[in-house]
Design a protein around this motif. Structure first.
Motif, PDB file in Angstrom:
ATOM      1  N   VAL A  51      54.806 -28.972  46.986  1.00 25.60           N
ATOM      2  CA  VAL A  51      53.335 -30.248  46.656  1.00 25.60           C
ATOM      3  C   VAL A  51      52.087 -28.820  46.730  1.00 25.60           C
ATOM      4  CG1 VAL A  51      51.994 -31.907  47.807  1.00 25.60           C
ATOM      5  CG2 VAL A  51      53.876 -31.905  48.552  1.00 25.60           C
ATOM      6  N   GLY A  52      51.579 -29.712  45.142  1.00 25.27           N
ATOM      7  CA  GLY A  52      50.514 -28.498  45.389  1.00 25.27           C
ATOM      8  C   GLY A  52      49.278 -29.654  44.246  1.00 25.27           C
ATOM      9  N   GLY A  53      47.509 -29.001  44.719  1.00 26.83           N
ATOM     10  CA  GLY A  53      47.041 -30.273  44.233  1.00 26.83           C
ATOM     11  C   GLY A  53      45.874 -30.042  44.896  1.00 26.83           C
ATOM     12  N   VAL A  54      45.010 -31.135  45.579  1.00 28.51           N
ATOM     13  CA  VAL A  54      43.866 -30.823  46.023  1.00 28.51           C
ATOM     14  C   VAL A  54      44.182 -31.248  47.024  1.00 28.51           C
ATOM     15  CG1 VAL A  54      41.347 -31.501  45.499  1.00 28.51           C
ATOM     16  CG2 VAL A  54      42.890 -31.626  43.892  1.00 28.51           C
ATOM     17  N   ILE A  55      44.366 -30.265  47.634  1.00 29.83           N
ATOM     18  CA  ILE A  55      45.064 -30.811  49.366  1.00 29.83           C
ATOM     19  C   ILE A  55      43.992 -29.933  50.408  1.00 29.83           C
ATOM     20  CG2 ILE A  55      46.659 -30.720  51.158  1.00 29.83           C
ATOM     21  CD1 ILE A  55      47.967 -31.333  48.606  1.00 29.83           C
ATOM     22  N   PRO A  56      43.794 -31.017  51.347  1.00 24.56           N
ATOM     23  CA  PRO A  56      42.460 -30.241  52.472  1.00 24.56           C
ATOM     24  C   PRO A  56      43.243 -29.719  53.239  1.00 24.56           C
ATOM     25  CG  PRO A  56      42.238 -32.691  51.946  1.00 24.56           C
ATOM     26  CD  PRO A  56      43.557 -32.366  51.036  1.00 24.56           C
ATOM     27  N   PRO A  57      42.814 -28.369  54.113  1.00 23.79           N
ATOM     28  CA  PRO A  57      43.635 -27.817  55.013  1.00 23.79           C
ATOM     29  C   PRO A  57      43.552 -29.092  56.538  1.00 23.79           C
ATOM     30  CG  PRO A  57      41.007 -26.707  54.489  1.00 23.79           C
ATOM     31  CD  PRO A  57      41.327 -28.352  53.489  1.00 23.79           C
ATOM     32  N   GLY A  58      43.247 -30.092  56.541  1.00 29.69           N
ATOM     33  CA  GLY A  58      43.341 -30.428  57.393  1.00 29.69           C
ATOM     34  C   GLY A  58      45.384 -31.608  57.364  1.00 29.69           C
ATOM     35  N   ASP A  59      45.648 -31.277  56.780  1.00 27.94           N
ATOM     36  CA  ASP A  59      46.451 -31.910  55.423  1.00 27.94           C
ATOM     37  C   ASP A  59      47.704 -31.100  55.887  1.00 27.94           C
ATOM     38  OD1 ASP A  59      44.994 -34.276  55.992  1.00 27.94           O
ATOM     39  OD2 ASP A  59      45.254 -34.767  53.576  1.00 27.94           O
ATOM     40  N   VAL A  60      47.570 -29.656  55.516  1.00 26.11           N
ATOM     41  CA  VAL A  60      48.905 -28.738  55.792  1.00 26.11           C
ATOM     42  C   VAL A  60      49.629 -29.259  56.749  1.00 26.11           C
ATOM     43  CG1 VAL A  60      49.516 -27.009  55.685  1.00 26.11           C
ATOM     44  CG2 VAL A  60      47.311 -27.352  54.122  1.00 26.11           C
ATOM     45  N   GLU A  61      49.229 -28.969  57.304  1.00 29.61           N
ATOM     46  CA  GLU A  61      50.275 -28.759  58.213  1.00 29.61           C
ATOM     47  C   GLU A  61      50.729 -30.434  58.046  1.00 29.61           C
ATOM     48  OE1 GLU A  61      51.733 -27.041  60.820  1.00 29.61           O
ATOM     49  OE2 GLU A  61      51.243 -25.475  59.510  1.00 29.61           O
ATOM     50  N   LYS A  62      50.292 -31.727  58.756  1.00 26.54           N
ATOM     51  CA  LYS A  62      50.592 -32.927  58.278  1.00 26.54           C
ATOM     52  C   LYS A  62      52.142 -32.791  57.131  1.00 26.54           C
ATOM     53  CE  LYS A  62      46.524 -35.022  59.961  1.00 26.54           C
ATOM     54  NZ  LYS A  62      45.645 -36.356  58.541  1.00 26.54           N
ATOM     55  N   LEU A  63      51.751 -32.601  56.017  1.00 21.47           N
ATOM     56  CA  LEU A  63      52.919 -31.945  54.949  1.00 21.47           C
ATOM     57  C   LEU A  63      54.324 -31.885  55.538  1.00 21.47           C
ATOM     58  CD1 LEU A  63      50.451 -31.514  51.837  1.00 21.47           C
ATOM     59  CD2 LEU A  63      52.113 -33.850  52.404  1.00 21.47           C
TER      60      LEU A  63
ATOM     61  N   GLY B  43      57.665 -32.761  56.032  1.00 21.76           N
ATOM     62  CA  GLY B  43      58.747 -32.183  55.297  1.00 21.76           C
ATOM     63  C   GLY B  43      58.986 -31.648  54.728  1.00 21.76           C
ATOM     64  N   VAL B  44      57.697 -31.175  53.741  1.00 26.26           N
ATOM     65  CA  VAL B  44      57.081 -30.677  52.852  1.00 26.26           C
ATOM     66  C   VAL B  44      57.713 -28.902  53.132  1.00 26.26           C
ATOM     67  CG1 VAL B  44      56.266 -29.784  51.548  1.00 26.26           C
ATOM     68  CG2 VAL B  44      55.818 -32.231  51.976  1.00 26.26           C
ATOM     69  N   ALA B  45      58.607 -28.370  52.577  1.00 25.94           N
ATOM     70  CA  ALA B  45      58.318 -26.648  52.983  1.00 25.94           C
ATOM     71  C   ALA B  45      57.274 -25.252  52.540  1.00 25.94           C
ATOM     72  CB  ALA B  45      59.639 -26.503  51.847  1.00 25.94           C
ATOM     73  N   GLY B  46      56.464 -26.237  51.141  1.00 26.04           N
ATOM     74  CA  GLY B  46      55.273 -25.282  51.158  1.00 26.04           C
ATOM     75  C   GLY B  46      54.071 -25.933  50.080  1.00 26.04           C
ATOM     76  N   VAL B  47      52.986 -25.772  50.590  1.00 22.27           N
ATOM     77  CA  VAL B  47      51.569 -26.476  50.238  1.00 22.27           C
ATOM     78  C   VAL B  47      51.014 -25.558  49.468  1.00 22.27           C
ATOM     79  CG1 VAL B  47      50.028 -27.988  50.720  1.00 22.27           C
ATOM     80  CG2 VAL B  47      52.319 -27.909  52.235  1.00 22.27           C
ATOM     81  N   PHE B  48      50.841 -25.487  48.264  1.00 18.19           N
ATOM     82  CA  PHE B  48      49.942 -24.756  47.572  1.00 18.19           C
ATOM     83  C   PHE B  48      48.636 -25.634  47.274  1.00 18.19           C
ATOM     84  CE2 PHE B  48      54.018 -23.792  46.831  1.00 18.19           C
ATOM     85  CZ  PHE B  48      54.514 -22.498  47.715  1.00 18.19           C
ATOM     86  N   SER B  49      47.334 -25.007  47.311  1.00 17.70           N
ATOM     87  CA  SER B  49      46.303 -26.132  47.198  1.00 17.70           C
ATOM     88  C   SER B  49      45.890 -25.267  46.143  1.00 17.70           C
ATOM     89  CB  SER B  49      45.006 -25.769  48.169  1.00 17.70           C
ATOM     90  OG  SER B  49      44.952 -24.634  48.751  1.00 17.70           O
ATOM     91  N   VAL B  50      44.785 -25.786  45.391  1.00 16.88           N
ATOM     92  CA  VAL B  50      44.177 -25.516  43.684  1.00 16.88           C
ATOM     93  C   VAL B  50      43.504 -24.278  44.010  1.00 16.88           C
ATOM     94  CG1 VAL B  50      42.129 -25.761  42.050  1.00 16.88           C
ATOM     95  CG2 VAL B  50      43.388 -27.511  42.793  1.00 16.88           C
ATOM     96  N   GLY B  51      44.283 -23.421  43.196  1.00 21.42           N
ATOM     97  CA  GLY B  51      43.938 -21.779  43.275  1.00 21.42           C
ATOM     98  C   GLY B  51      44.616 -20.769  43.692  1.00 21.42           C
TER      99      GLY B  51
END
Lengths: 551, 135, 549, 132
Positions: free
Chosen positions: D95-107, D111-119
């Protein structure tokens, strides 16, 4: 061409402007308000001669900047003022700021140090380590620069009454690091005249103080040629409420006083003038502030050349260090100060300064936190790297408004200086309290306007929000650290060779009574770990003390 | 009818801090408001301030403190007032002072605490009312 | 002329003396043009002041569209706002008005923007998320409850459903007893940039243009104070193109709208004064100011020369300006206040008519109240404390700025000519070539950031250890959605279904013909037909747009 | 080279939900193409069902979602559930986009394998895919 534009402008005024109601605007240039026109056009600046009045950067009169390539060659020095509590803690903060891209150090001292008291003096215990770092002996200075190689950084010291002592200590630290004096760079503020008027950390009367300053200038010229022995300041007048014109005029009159004092020793202007530096603050009126820097460069170049007959263009360069003015910050809604500080920093950079300090947004007077200190630095970095304003020299040059303002300010300052010089020499005017009153009058009017809302301060007297007063956090120094500092001073005094200290102080006293340069004596004394207070008391015995004229 | 006497005020800058713009502004403003104001100048020691207050027989003592040392200096002031026998005066402290420290200052005998952005009329009003109450 | 020669000679000598062997870094504009170290009079030797620069409020409007500019009155400080339910938005609006804001600006939820009702199962997660949810006139009534529409102006960020929202706004005004002739504001209503960059398009290109023509025509007679379109370069810039393209695409789109209106036989001077523009303000201070000044001069010439406008009002490029959100970082969010200040300053120095400053936490959440306040304060401080608004076009005459202004105008003209050579902007949108150009720009600039060629403080240079975010994330829950669908149910139960059906039928009939669609849309809205129902009726006739991937 | 054969090749970049800001999705798609992957880009406004169907039909190795409107939790949950129901639970989701740091673990819990916030750097994304 000029006539054609004027004619068309008159027609425009009549046809377009007369149908559109508009407010009048004044420049806050001086006590006397100057009307600002609604529009500036080529005919507003028709009397300006480009090659002579504006010219090219790096060439007199330096209107467009003192270096030919300015920030394209290299950026201004981002010099964040910091220092608090003890030498250990300040040393840590210095290293943090350097890691974050701070290019030069700038030391804030606590009030006891500035006023010549040691940390172990019980009368001033409540002020130790409060608004800056406490330095009593060379030991403290050694810790302050622990692990910071002095030939790699330049350091600016905001110190006046005891500037010569601090300079001696800094050189002593360099010596211990094995760095030759010729490689030590930095600035001591060392501008005592403005202290009597605006900042208050004077100790001795003006004349012996002046001698100490000339001693440092002469000494640096010979021994530490990369060091700026004085930073002649207009900024503190401004922060204390003076107008923009007064800021420049008082600074220049003080500068003239110092120069004359050095010349009186038979030193040639071109030998020391290249090592003079200057200090302004910026406030919020963006264009006036930018024009102020340009006007000051031009005016100062003329003064140095024409009045003091300098030949070396470097003597005519107005090297200016500037800082955002804490006086216009508000306690209400502190984030608003980030906006204000951005504007003030921008004014400095577009004005072509050599170094800049952006204060922290959450302090009006107090010590910034690590986070807020960092934001000040970030403000400068964003301007330097993201906004493109460093891409060309003096990017506003040629703007009808800016060029008009530049000339206007130059003329107003010139007029005001002439007026003051007719009334007496600067030292006398200060001794009589004249300058103090002149400034207090304008400060009073300004404050009244602010309180009545005539002068709008957003979030304070207009558009207040319900939760306007954010929690004010006053820095309270760590008591334990302060106790350690006091203990250290006592220990140093117990462990040093006290006989040697007494011997050095005696020699210093003898020299003070004569006319010799005091710097070598000071250096000798600090190296023996003689303390700030001991040295000050010795000199006070010879020089006496200054008493403020009653208001 | 006896003519009302002007209120007498001592404005002092204790400690080493040299920022006197605020203090000087208060001096002028109170004078404009018809009070007799004595200004001590910079770098006053607390015992000297108390002595001046007794000698000049002022109704009000205002201290301007911007260095953050307001608690320590006020504590010294109240001890010294006790020692020299200053008696009932209206005591004001002005400067950079956070909300939560105001009760501490009041506990040390301060009647009014004013932040740097206080409306001057508020201070004048406070002094007039306070002096009236003192009698 | 003699003086110029003298300056040239002197400059040559000066360069030889100082710049030959000295080390100094090269510098380029953001679009890749080399910059000199210093600019002087001789860089402007072919400028004729009276013809090329002139006076504010006078052709070619380089120095501003009004003679007295901000001395006459400040720009409109218009903070984009709105979220959650209509009730919450109403409260927020009232608080902003109390804070000194002068105009409102409504952000709509995505379902409303794209023509879905809140009870559509497809949009359950998105109701009230990026803006307020509006299904029927009822919601609009609540949003403006207690806000007199004759006293304020409102800006609506709405595009394919602009006609419906406009109809609702008129209906609310009438219920308040305010005549449509008295209400003012701005509809974004710029559909072309939706295909290019923003993505809320519903219908295919040509019927979308017809809807816009209908709005222009309708407003001309009935809502004369409404700015009918805000032509945007902003979103293409945000999507990745450079500032030259931003203006070129924006003005090319504007030409399409003008031609659409002219096709109906309306005189250019009857509608052009109600066109407005939305461009971005970046952090590159001089370029951005020069860009907006250049756009103003260029548009004035286009209107006068190409479309034969006679009324000066038709030639004025009225500017609404917003901070480029893409310049903001989620790292060290307070740095964004610094960036926001510079961008707001750009807008003011360039002479914009309305300004939006982005809140510093907007890089990753719905702005907090405190961040919104700081954004508004940024504008207020600039106006009241810095005095940059005391003089019209205060930077005018600066050698660097005037040089950049001329260069940018030239470059924009070049790009516009190129687009026309290739068959016009509509063709470019239809075949996806403009979209590809924008994506290429985005990719290139992202690469430059990643390799450090383009510095972003706190992100790729001077990076501090990641600390906790000092920002509160806007909490989300399903309550908005629940509240919204229950209201919608209630409205649907209460309204006269027969009249709704009739009105929707009329929309279909008119859509298939050539009459103005605003008339049946207004009738349907007054019967509390939903946004979704009206859009579906139109889709039946117009079809839907298929994205080229 | 056996090892190389098994490296992920086909990537689906999808924009679920109504949000039309596709700069990030398109830029990442371009970067991945530059890095030698085959990229299928869905275009705007894809439903969860559409994305899952495309992923299965196109036999992709990774699904990348781009979400900027703040609805990442809801949409991702729904997508992962649907993938599992369709027997494609083995396809890793990023998942990529505007993801607040607090939501990374929740994602990641979802079952999400990777989280990539903007930048996030392209390199990080490419490395992530190569390491799957």
């Amino acid at each position: 061409m000029k006539e054609k534009i004027t004619k068309k402008k008159d027609r425009w005024r009549e046809k377009c402007l007369s149908q559109a109601p508009y407010r009048s605007a004044k420049a806050e240039l001086s006590g006397v308000d100057v009307d600002v026109d609604i529009l500036y056009t080529p005919d507003s600046i028709a009397s300006i001669d480009y090659p002579q009045d504006i010219g090219f950067p790096g060439e007199p009169p330096f209107t467009r900047g003192i270096y030919p390539s300015m920030y394209r060659g290299r950026l201004w020095t981002m010099r964040q003022y910091s220092g608090f509590a003890t030498a250990e803690e300040s040393n840590k903060r210095f290293k943090f700021l350097m890691d974050q891209g701070n290019m030069g150090l700038s030391v804030a001292f606590d009030l006891p140090t500035q006023m010549g008291f040691d940390s172990d003096n019980p009368e001033i215990e409540e002020e130790v380590g409060r608004v800056g770092v406490a330095i009593s002996t060379l030991k403290d200075m050694e810790i302050l620069f622990e692990g910071i190689p002095l030939h790699k950084v330049t350091t600016s010291f905001t110190i006046n009454g005891i500037a010569s002592i601090i300079l001696a200590m800094y050189l002593a630290v360099a010596e211990k690091q094995g760095v030759p004096f010729t490689e030590v760079g930095g600035t001591i503020q060392n501008d005592i005249l403005k202290e009597y008027v605006a900042r208050g950390t004077y100790i001795f009367p003006p004349r012996p103080s002046l001698r100490l300053i000339v001693d440092t200038i002469e000494y640096c010229m010979k021994e530490a040629p990369r060091f700026y022995p004085i930073s002649i300041s207009g900024g503190h007048f401004r922060s204390g409420g003076a107008s923009l014109i007064q800021e420049v005029a008082f600074m220049m009159l003080n500068g003239i006083t110092y120069i004359e004092a050095v010349l009186a020793r038979g030193i040639d202007i071109d030998e020391f003038a290249p090592r003079l530096s200057y200090l302004f603050v910026t406030q919020l009126n963006l264009f006036e502030e930018i024009a102020k820097f340009r006007a000051s460069r031009r005016l100062w170049a003329h003064i140095i050349k024409e009045r003091f007959k300098a030949k070396d263009p470097r003597s005519m360069m107005f090297r200016v260090y500037a800082a955002g003015c804490g006086d216009v910050l508000t306690h209400a809604e502190p984030e608003n100060n980030i906006v204000r500080l951005t504007m003030m920093t921008l004014a400095g950079i577009l004005g072509g300064v050599q170094s800049f300090f952006t204060p922290a947004y959450d302090e009006a007077y107090e010590i910034p936190t690590e986070k807020s200190a960092l934001l000040g630095l970030r403000t400068q970095q964003i301007l330097a790297y993201e906004t493109g304003i460093t891409n060309t020299v003096d990017p506003l040059g040629g703007s009808y408004y800016i060029e008009w303002l530049t000339s206007k300010i130059e003329n107003e300052v010139r007029k005001y200086m002439e007026e003051l010089e007719k009334k007496g020499r600067m030292v006398e005017l200060i001794e009589r309290g004249f300058i103090q009153n002149e400034m207090a009058r304008i400060a009073y009017e300004k404050t009244k306007k602010k309180l009545s809302g005539e002068k709008v301060v957003v979030g304070l007297n207009k558009f207040q929000s319900a939760q306007a007063r954010e929690k004010l956090q006053i820095y309270q120094p760590d008591r334990e650290a302060i106790s350690k500092q006091i203990a250290r001073v006592k220990r140093v005094k117990a462990e040093r060779d006290n006989e040697k200290v007494h011997y050095c102080l005696k020699r210093l006293e003898g020299a003070a009574k004569g006319t010799e340069n005091l710097m070598p004596y000071l250096l000798e004394t600090v190296k023996a770990y003689g303390s700030v207070e001991e040295i000050v008391n010795t000199l006070r015995g010879v020089f006496g003390e200054f008493r403020e004229p009653v208001m | 009818m006896m003519e009302k006497q002007a209120i007498r005020v001592l404005i002092a800058k204790p400690g080493l801090d040299g920022h006197d713009r605020g203090a000087k502004f208060i001096v002028r403003s109170l004078r404009d408001a018809g009070m007799e104001v004595i200004y001590t100048g910079l770098h006053q020691r607390i015992p000297e301030i108390v002595r001046a207050a007794i000698q000049e027989d002022v109704d009000v003592v205002g201290m301007s403190i911007l260095s953050g040392a307001y608690i320590d200096l006020t504590r010294k002031f109240s001890a010294e007032s006790e020692r020299q026998g200053l008696g009932e005066r209206l005591i004001l402290v002005g400067g950079t002072i956070p909300e939560e420290d105001v009760p501490k200052l009041k506990a040390l005998g301060v009647d009014g605490v004013f932040g740097v952005e206080t409306d001057i009329d508020e201070i004048i009003h406070f002094i007039r009312e306070g002096v009236e109450k003192l009698g | 002329m003699d003086e110029l020669r003298k300056i040239r000679e002197k400059k040559k000598r000066w360069s030889a003396r100082f710049l030959q062997d000295k080390k100094f870094s090269p510098a380029q504009t953001s679009w890749g043009m080399d910059l000199n170290t210093v600019y002087t009079m001789d860089d402007l030797s072919d400028v004729d002041y009276l013809k090329d620069i002139g006076f504010p409020g006078d052709f070619p409007f380089l120095r501003g569209v009004y003679p007295s500019m901000y001395r006459g009155r400040p720009w409109t400080m218009r903070q984009y706002a709105g979220y959650g339910t209509p009730e919450e938005t109403n409260t927020l609006f009232k608080s902003l008005l109390n804070q000194g804001q002068m105009g409102l600006s409504v952000a709509f939820g995505l379902p409303t923007q794209i023509g879905f009702d809140s009870d559509n199962p497809l949009v359950e997660d998105e109701v009230g998320r990026v803006g307020v949810a509006v299904d029927t006139l009822k919601d609009m009534e609540i949003i403006f409850e207690g806000i007199p529409l004759d006293k304020i102006t409102t800006s609506f960020t709405i595009n394919p459903t602009a006609s419906i929202i406009l109809a609702m706004y008129i209906a609310v005004a009438e219920k308040q007893g305010v005549s449509p002739k008295q209400i003012g504001g701005t509809l974004q209503n710029d559909i072309l940039k939706e295909y290019l960059a923003r993505g809320t398009q519903i219908f295919p290109l040509r019927p979308s243009l017809r809807l816009i023509g209908d709005i222009i025509e309708y407003c001309k007679d009935n809502v004369p104070r409404m700015n009918t379109i805000s032509i945007c370069g902003y979103h293409m810039r945000e999507a990745g193109c450079n500032l030259i393209q931003e203006i070129a695409y924006g003005l090319s789109d504007a030409i399409v709208y003008v031609e659409e209106a002219l096709k109906r036989g309306i005189n250019v001077d009857e509608f052009a004064p109600r066109l407005s523009f939305l461009f971005g303000c970046g952090v590159n201070l001089f370029e951005e100011v020069a860009k907006l000044r250049a756009a103003r001069r260029l548009w004035a010439k286009i209107m006068k020369e190409r479309f034969g406008a006679n009324n000066q009002e038709s030639m004025k490029l009225r500017l609404f300006s917003g901070c480029l959100g893409s310049a903001f970082t989620s790292k060290e969010p307070l740095n964004n206040i610094v960036r926001g200040t510079i961008m707001a300053l750009v807008a003011v120095l360039a002479g914009c008519q309305a300004i939006h400053v982005t809140s510093y936490d907007e890089a990753y959440t719905i702005p907090s109240e405190e961040a919104q306040r700081t954004a508004l304060r940024t504008q207020q401080i600039i106006f009241y404390e810095t005095d940059v608004a005391a003089v019209a076009d205060p930077m005018g005459g600066s050698y660097f700025l005037e040089y950049l202004t001329n260069k940018i105008e030239e470059e924009v003209q070049g790009v516009m000519a190129q687009i026309e050579e290739r068959g016009g902007i509509l063709k470019g949108i239809e075949d996806g070539s403009i979209q590809r150009e924008i994506t290429r720009g985005a990719y290139e600039s992202e690469k430059k950031i990643q390799n450090g060629e383009k510095v972003i403080v706190g992100v790729n240079k001077f990076v501090s250890e990641e600390k906790e975010y000092p920002i509160q994330i806007y909490p989300t829950d399903k309550s908005v959605w629940k509240k919204q669908i229950s209201r919608l149910k209630e409205v649907k139960a209460k309204r006269n279904q027969r009249l709704v059906d009739l009105a929707l039928g009329e929309i279909r009939r008119v859509a298939a013909g050539k009459s103005n669609l605003m008339v049946p849309i207004f009738s349907a809205v007054c019967e509390y037909a939903t946004v979704g129902e009206i859009c579906n009726a139109l889709k039946e006739v117009f079809g839907e747009y298929k994205e080229i991937v | 080279m056996d090892n190389k054969e098994r490296l992920p090749r086909r990537i689906l970049i999808a924009k679920p939900g109504l949000d039309g800001h596709d700069r990030g999705a398109k830029v990442v798609a371009t970067a991945l193409r530059d890095a030698g992957f085959e990229v299928i880009y869905t275009g705007l406004r894809q439903t969860v069902d559409q994305i899952v169907n495309t992923a299965i039909q196109e036999d992709v190795d990774v699904i990348g979602l781009s979400i900027l409107s703040g609805v990442h939790m809801e949409l991702t949950k729904r997508l992962v559930k649907k993938l599992r129901e369709s027997g494609a639970g083995n396809i890793p989701v990023a998942v990529g986009g505007v993801i607040p740091p607090g939501d990374v673990e929740k994602l990641k819990e979802v079952g999400v394998a990777g989280v990539f916030s903007v930048g996030t750097s392209f390199k990080k994304i490419v490395d992530f895919i190569r390491n799957i």
